[in-house]
Design a protein around this motif. Structure first.
Motif: not given
Length: 249
Positions: A129-134, A169-171, A221-224, A234-235
């Motif tokens: 769950r990264p912050p937006p537009r990072g 995918l996440p690292p 995967k979701d793009v809020p 990603w879950s």
């Protein structure tokens, strides 16, 4: 690579999603982290293609794979008739059916499988769950994997397209998927499937299979709103198992 892979054992049924859980980074050459590539959409629904494979072949795939974790069917690009192939990842193995023509010119399926050693399947849940537009975590870490480590990242022989999909995918998921493989012990097969939309994947499966190990990741995967592909949520559940027996080509 080190052999340590502290994942939770997988019992019957699908594991519950969990946050956290430790993972010791393998020793030796660093695991490559890839730049995100395009993930285009299109093609017939997997359910429609799955039905056309035929009940006997489908049953055999489920029999070999055991309790199903995820599955997919896609049109086989090598089939002139556009016949599909099918993949089932389960608690007991990874099974694949590919369209072929018999010696008497009948359409048949060739079935192959990586059957897991008893009790070897492990899993780790990843809730990214990264912050937006990072900044893109995958792109930044991919660059650091080249410049920031004394040893170059190992090349495990993936196609450019596979690297691009994995790069989304996440690292941590990238590391888990690739950790068992080396330049000398590369995956002999890799493939993936996903369905949904650019802002939402409601199904995803990617696997790497070699002579000794199989890894695969499933999830969504979701793009809020306010986010982009670089900060997608990603879950995922990442799995690893030892190959106890290989069947087919």
């Amino acid at each position: 690579m080190g052999s340590s892979f502290p994942m939770e054992p997988s019992g019957s049924g699908r594991p519950e999603a969990r946050r956290g859980g430790g993972l010791a980074r393998p020793e030796g050459a660093p695991v490559p982290l890839h730049q995100a590539g395009e993930m285009p959409f299109g093609g017939r629904p997997r359910e429609e293609l799955w039905e056309s494979i035929g009940p006997r072949v489908r049953a055999r795939l489920h029999e070999l794979a055991g309790d199903t974790i995820e599955w997919f069917a896609c049109a086989d690009p090598s089939s002139p008739e556009g016949r599909p192939y099918g993949v089932v990842a389960g608690e007991g193995g990874l099974a694949v059916a590919e369209p072929r023509i018999s010696t008497d010119h009948r359409p048949v399926y060739a079935i192959s499988a990586f059957l897991f050693a008893s009790g070897s399947l492990r899993h780790v849940a990843i809730d990214h769950r990264p912050p937006p537009r990072g900044p893109s975590a995958t792109a930044g870490n991919a660059a650091g994997n080249v410049a920031g480590n004394a040893a170059p990242a190992v090349d495990i022989g993936l196609s450019a397209q596979a690297k691009g999909v994995i790069g989304n995918l996440p690292p941590r998921a990238q590391e888990l998927l690739q950790a068992p493989f080396t330049a000398q012990r590369r995956p002999t097969r890799h493939d993936w499937w996903y369905q949904g939309f650019e802002h939402r994947l409601n199904g995803f499966l990617l696997y790497l299979a070699g002579t000794r190990d199989v890894t695969f990741a499933t999830g969504t995967k979701d793009v809020p709103v306010g986010h982009d592909a670089a900060s997608a949520h990603w879950s995922l559940t990442c799995y690893r198992a030892s190959v106890g027996r290989r069947m087919g080509g």
